[in-house]
Structures are given as structure tokens and as C-alpha cells.
Design a protein around this motif. Structure first.
Motif, PDB file in Angstrom:
ATOM      1  N   ILE A  22       2.425  -5.640  11.195  1.00 26.80           N
ATOM      2  CA  ILE A  22       2.098  -4.312  11.701  1.00 26.80           C
ATOM      3  C   ILE A  22       0.583  -4.120  11.744  1.00 26.80           C
ATOM      4  N   GLN A  23       0.097  -3.638  12.860  1.00 24.76           N
ATOM      5  CA  GLN A  23      -1.326  -3.358  13.028  1.00 24.76           C
ATOM      6  C   GLN A  23      -1.494  -1.853  13.260  1.00 24.76           C
ATOM      7  N   LEU A  24      -1.678  -1.132  12.180  1.00 27.14           N
ATOM      8  CA  LEU A  24      -1.799   0.313  12.266  1.00 27.14           C
ATOM      9  C   LEU A  24      -3.193   0.701  12.762  1.00 27.14           C
ATOM     10  N   PRO A  25      -3.288   1.762  13.546  1.00 24.23           N
ATOM     11  CA  PRO A  25      -4.603   2.219  14.001  1.00 24.23           C
ATOM     12  C   PRO A  25      -5.470   2.654  12.824  1.00 24.23           C
ATOM     13  N   GLY A  26      -6.778   2.641  13.034  1.00 30.21           N
ATOM     14  CA  GLY A  26      -7.703   3.085  12.015  1.00 30.21           C
ATOM     15  C   GLY A  26      -8.161   1.961  11.106  1.00 30.21           C
ATOM     16  N   PRO A  27      -9.041   2.284  10.158  1.00 30.38           N
ATOM     17  CA  PRO A  27      -9.563   1.255   9.241  1.00 30.38           C
ATOM     18  C   PRO A  27      -8.464   0.687   8.363  1.00 30.38           C
ATOM     19  N   PRO A  28      -8.637  -0.547   7.874  1.00 29.17           N
ATOM     20  CA  PRO A  28      -7.610  -1.151   7.019  1.00 29.17           C
ATOM     21  C   PRO A  28      -7.460  -0.389   5.708  1.00 29.17           C
ATOM     22  N   SER A  29      -6.240  -0.397   5.169  1.00 25.57           N
ATOM     23  CA  SER A  29      -5.967   0.275   3.897  1.00 25.57           C
ATOM     24  C   SER A  29      -6.315  -0.647   2.736  1.00 25.57           C
ATOM     25  N   GLU A  30      -7.013  -0.102   1.749  1.00 29.62           N
ATOM     26  CA  GLU A  30      -7.334  -0.905   0.569  1.00 29.62           C
ATOM     27  C   GLU A  30      -6.065  -1.269  -0.186  1.00 29.62           C
ATOM     28  N   PHE A  31      -5.118  -0.324  -0.259  1.00 34.01           N
ATOM     29  CA  PHE A  31      -3.876  -0.547  -0.988  1.00 34.01           C
ATOM     30  C   PHE A  31      -2.691  -0.492  -0.028  1.00 34.01           C
ATOM     31  N   ALA A  32      -1.684  -1.307  -0.285  1.00 32.52           N
ATOM     32  CA  ALA A  32      -0.411  -1.233   0.417  1.00 32.52           C
ATOM     33  C   ALA A  32       0.683  -1.633  -0.564  1.00 32.52           C
ATOM     34  N   ILE A  33       1.863  -1.044  -0.378  1.00 29.14           N
ATOM     35  CA  ILE A  33       3.001  -1.311  -1.264  1.00 29.14           C
ATOM     36  C   ILE A  33       4.111  -1.932  -0.432  1.00 29.14           C
ATOM     37  N   CYS A  34       4.534  -3.120  -0.820  1.00 28.75           N
ATOM     38  CA  CYS A  34       5.574  -3.858  -0.091  1.00 28.75           C
ATOM     39  C   CYS A  34       6.759  -4.124  -1.013  1.00 28.75           C
ATOM     40  N   ALA A  35       7.851  -4.585  -0.408  1.00 27.24           N
ATOM     41  CA  ALA A  35       9.062  -4.949  -1.155  1.00 27.24           C
ATOM     42  C   ALA A  35       9.530  -3.822  -2.054  1.00 27.24           C
ATOM     43  N   ASN A  36       9.429  -2.579  -1.532  1.00 30.25           N
ATOM     44  CA  ASN A  36       9.915  -1.382  -2.239  1.00 30.25           C
ATOM     45  C   ASN A  36       9.233  -1.170  -3.584  1.00 30.25           C
ATOM     46  N   GLY A  37       7.992  -1.626  -3.690  1.00 29.57           N
ATOM     47  CA  GLY A  37       7.253  -1.478  -4.938  1.00 29.57           C
ATOM     48  C   GLY A  37       7.103  -2.764  -5.711  1.00 29.57           C
ATOM     49  N   GLY A  38       7.702  -3.830  -5.239  1.00 34.08           N
ATOM     50  CA  GLY A  38       7.618  -5.113  -5.933  1.00 34.08           C
ATOM     51  C   GLY A  38       6.256  -5.768  -5.826  1.00 34.08           C
ATOM     52  N   HIS A  39       5.537  -5.452  -4.758  1.00 37.29           N
ATOM     53  CA  HIS A  39       4.201  -6.015  -4.571  1.00 37.29           C
ATOM     54  C   HIS A  39       3.217  -4.898  -4.242  1.00 37.29           C
ATOM     55  N   LEU A  40       2.153  -4.845  -5.008  1.00 37.92           N
ATOM     56  CA  LEU A  40       1.037  -3.939  -4.767  1.00 37.92           C
ATOM     57  C   LEU A  40      -0.096  -4.777  -4.202  1.00 37.92           C
ATOM     58  N   LEU A  41      -0.406  -4.565  -2.929  1.00 38.87           N
ATOM     59  CA  LEU A  41      -1.475  -5.322  -2.287  1.00 38.87           C
ATOM     60  C   LEU A  41      -2.799  -4.586  -2.465  1.00 38.87           C
ATOM     61  N   VAL A  42      -3.815  -5.328  -2.839  1.00 38.21           N
ATOM     62  CA  VAL A  42      -5.169  -4.799  -2.937  1.00 38.21           C
ATOM     63  C   VAL A  42      -6.029  -5.615  -1.991  1.00 38.21           C
ATOM     64  N   ASN A  43      -6.480  -4.967  -0.931  1.00 41.47           N
ATOM     65  CA  ASN A  43      -7.217  -5.658   0.138  1.00 41.47           C
ATOM     66  C   ASN A  43      -6.437  -6.875   0.648  1.00 41.47           C
ATOM     67  N   GLY A  44      -5.131  -6.684   0.788  1.00 38.97           N
ATOM     68  CA  GLY A  44      -4.270  -7.700   1.378  1.00 38.97           C
ATOM     69  C   GLY A  44      -3.733  -8.741   0.418  1.00 38.97           C
ATOM     70  N   VAL A  45      -4.121  -8.682  -0.855  1.00 38.43           N
ATOM     71  CA  VAL A  45      -3.710  -9.689  -1.841  1.00 38.43           C
ATOM     72  C   VAL A  45      -2.829  -9.034  -2.899  1.00 38.43           C
ATOM     73  N   SER A  46      -1.715  -9.683  -3.217  1.00 39.54           N
ATOM     74  CA  SER A  46      -0.787  -9.131  -4.209  1.00 39.54           C
ATOM     75  C   SER A  46      -1.402  -9.149  -5.599  1.00 39.54           C
ATOM     76  N   ASP A  47      -1.283  -8.020  -6.302  1.00 36.41           N
ATOM     77  CA  ASP A  47      -1.745  -7.903  -7.680  1.00 36.41           C
ATOM     78  C   ASP A  47      -0.721  -8.608  -8.575  1.00 36.41           C
ATOM     79  N   LEU A  48      -1.105  -9.736  -9.147  1.00 35.52           N
ATOM     80  CA  LEU A  48      -0.151 -10.566  -9.880  1.00 35.52           C
ATOM     81  C   LEU A  48       0.324  -9.891 -11.160  1.00 35.52           C
TER      82      LEU A  48
END
Length: 271
Positions: free
Chosen positions: A80-106
Motif C-alpha cells: 500500500i502506498q498511502l498519500p502524504g509523508p511516510p508514517s514513522e509507526f505502523a501496526i501490522c498483523a493485528n498488533g503482532g508487529h510494530l513497525l518503526v520506520n518500516g522495521v519490526s520492533d523485535l
């Protein structure tokens, strides 16, 4: 010290972005809104927002900490390529992965995995049950997402009306929840929640106001955890008549609901 920006956590599919089948356009063709494709899969356009929604989303991203909050896997989200600047944080897998600048917080991923192991029946047990009770007449695919949860792709018109309720009744005492979204039936461990990941983002950013949007039962915990929330006039929550004191149920349906949700989020963030 500057005031922290509001945090906006929004579901994606059928909340902000819509497949062609989910657009829900009922007006004459010549009055339909112009659409922007925000997802391509296997060289074909897959998901859309209205052009007005794209402008609103770009504006929202500059005024808030905007956190895409989805049941999609990381790979699916990255399409997905959402309009606007990239998001610093994103939540995937219903909360299983917290992405910080595109990288999963281990550390976050390990914490979630440990809670699931301690509180829920195993993924293998749930998958075995799904395979045992699903009918090949309507089952098209059985998938595992991020080794965290399972889902089925079904022919919705052939799916028996009571089947999902029976599956939910079996899953509940085993620590799992069930959600029907379009042609997909999700089986998700109860500790795997969007709200927990959103609270972690709020802690890291110092956000004092959390706004949220979602359409499915998997978004209910997210809406309950937010200071204010919105749900569209379609989806599982609307069909169930789900309500909460801080959640506004909109009448708008389909892709125009996504546009209206963004208007409400932007207005609330500006208050």
C-alpha cells in the motif's frame, strides 16, 4: 515544551482503502468520485481511495502521528502506498508487529509471542480444527499470517450462515476470536490486539489524544481504547449494531465512508 501531536490509529481495508468490489458506489457513473489507486498486486490495481480522501490523508499526516493499524501481514501492508509523508509507526498483523520506520520492533514481537503462548491454544490446534470443519465446497484457501494467526478465504455466498458463529463458540474458550471480513474468516489469538500496540506508540510519542477508526470486530478493542473513534455504515461492527460511548457510527458506506472518516479525524485533531 511543545504539545505532543494527536495520535491517529486507523484500520485500512474497508475503512480507509477499498477494493473495487468494496467501493459501494451507488450514484450514476458520471457522478462517481475520481479514484486514486493506492495498491498494486501482481501488476493489477487492487485498492483505492477517492482523490479527496488522498488530499485529506496527506493533510492528516502532517498534523498528527498517523499510524496505519491493520490485520495485514508486513508484506501485504508494504504494497500500500498511502498519500502524504511516510508514517514513522505502523501496526501490522493485528498488533503482532510494530513497525518503526518500516522495521519490526523485535522486543515488541517477542512480548506478543510470549503472551500468546501463555494464554492461548496453539496455532497448530486451531489450524487443525479449521481444516477439519471447513467444507471444500466453499473453502478456497487456508493461510497463516506471520506465524501468529490463521485465516480462510471462502466463497461467501456458499458459506452456511451459522458456521462462523459455531467456529467462534469453539475458539472462545481456547483464547481465540473469530472475525468475518468480506471473503476472509480470521482466527486470531485474543492477546493479539491493535489497541495494545497503539498504547505502546502513545507511550513512545507522549500523545495525549488518541483517535481511531475501524469497521470490523477486530477493530472494536482499538475503538474502545481511543478517546474518540469512528466506524463506517458497513462492515461487521455496523451489521452487529456495535456501539461505544466514544465511537460515532457514520451513515456513509463504501469508499465515501473512508473520505468522511478522514474529515472527522482531521477536524477532531485540530480541536
Amino acid at each position: 515544551m511543545s504539545t505532543p501531536l494527536p495520535l491517529v490509529a486507523s484500520d485500512l481495508d474497508r475503512t480507509l482503502v477499498y477494493s473495487a468490489a468494496a467501493l459501494g458506489l451507488t450514484m450514476p457513473d458520471h457522478r462517481a468520485p475520481r479514484l486514486l489507486c493506492v495498491e498494486v498486486h501482481e501488476h493489477k490495481p487492487l485498492s483505492y481511495v477517492t482523490e479527496q480522501a488522498a488530499r485529506l490523508l496527506a493533510e492528516l499526516k502532517t498534523a498528527t502521528v498517523f499510524v496505519p493499524t491493520t490485520t495485514r501481514t508486513r508484506k501485504q501492508y508494504q504494497r500500500i502506498q498511502l498519500p502524504g509523508p511516510p508514517s514513522e509507526f505502523a501496526i501490522c498483523a493485528n498488533g503482532g508487529h510494530l513497525l518503526v520506520n518500516g522495521v519490526s520492533d523485535l522486543d515488541w514481537a517477542r512480548e506478543v509471542t510470549a503472551r500468546i503462548a501463555a494464554e492461548c491454544a496453539s496455532l497448530d490446534e486451531v489450524r487443525a480444527h479449521l481444516r477439519a470443519v471447513a467444507d471444500p465446497g466453499w473453502l478456497r484457501k487456508e493461510r497463516v499470517a506471520e506465524d501468529l494467526f490463521a485465516y480462510l478465504v471462502v466463497e461467501r455466498e456458499l458459506l452456511p450462515e451459522e458456521w462462523v458463529k459455531e467456529l467462534a463458540a469453539w475458539a472462545d474458550p481456547r483464547g481465540w476470536t473469530v472475525s468475518l471480513q468480506g471473503r476472509k474468516i480470521y482466527a486470531v489469538p485474543k492477546p493479539l490486539t491493535k489497541s495494545a500496540a497503539v498504547r505502546e506508540v502513545a507511550r513512545r510519542t507522549g500523545a495525549e489524544l488518541t483517535l481511531a477508526a475501524g469497521d470490523s470486530l477486530l477493530d472494536a478493542d482499538l475503538l474502545l481504547a481511543a478517546d474518540r473513534g469512528w466506524r463506517p455504515g458497513h462492515g461487521e461492527l455496523a451489521e452487529a449494531g456495535w456501539q461505544s460511548p466514544a465511537t460515532e457510527a457514520l451513515a456513509a458506506r463504501g469508499v465515501l465512508a473512508g473520505e468522511e472518516i478522514l474529515r472527522r479525524l482531521l477536524a477532531a485533531a485540530a480541536c
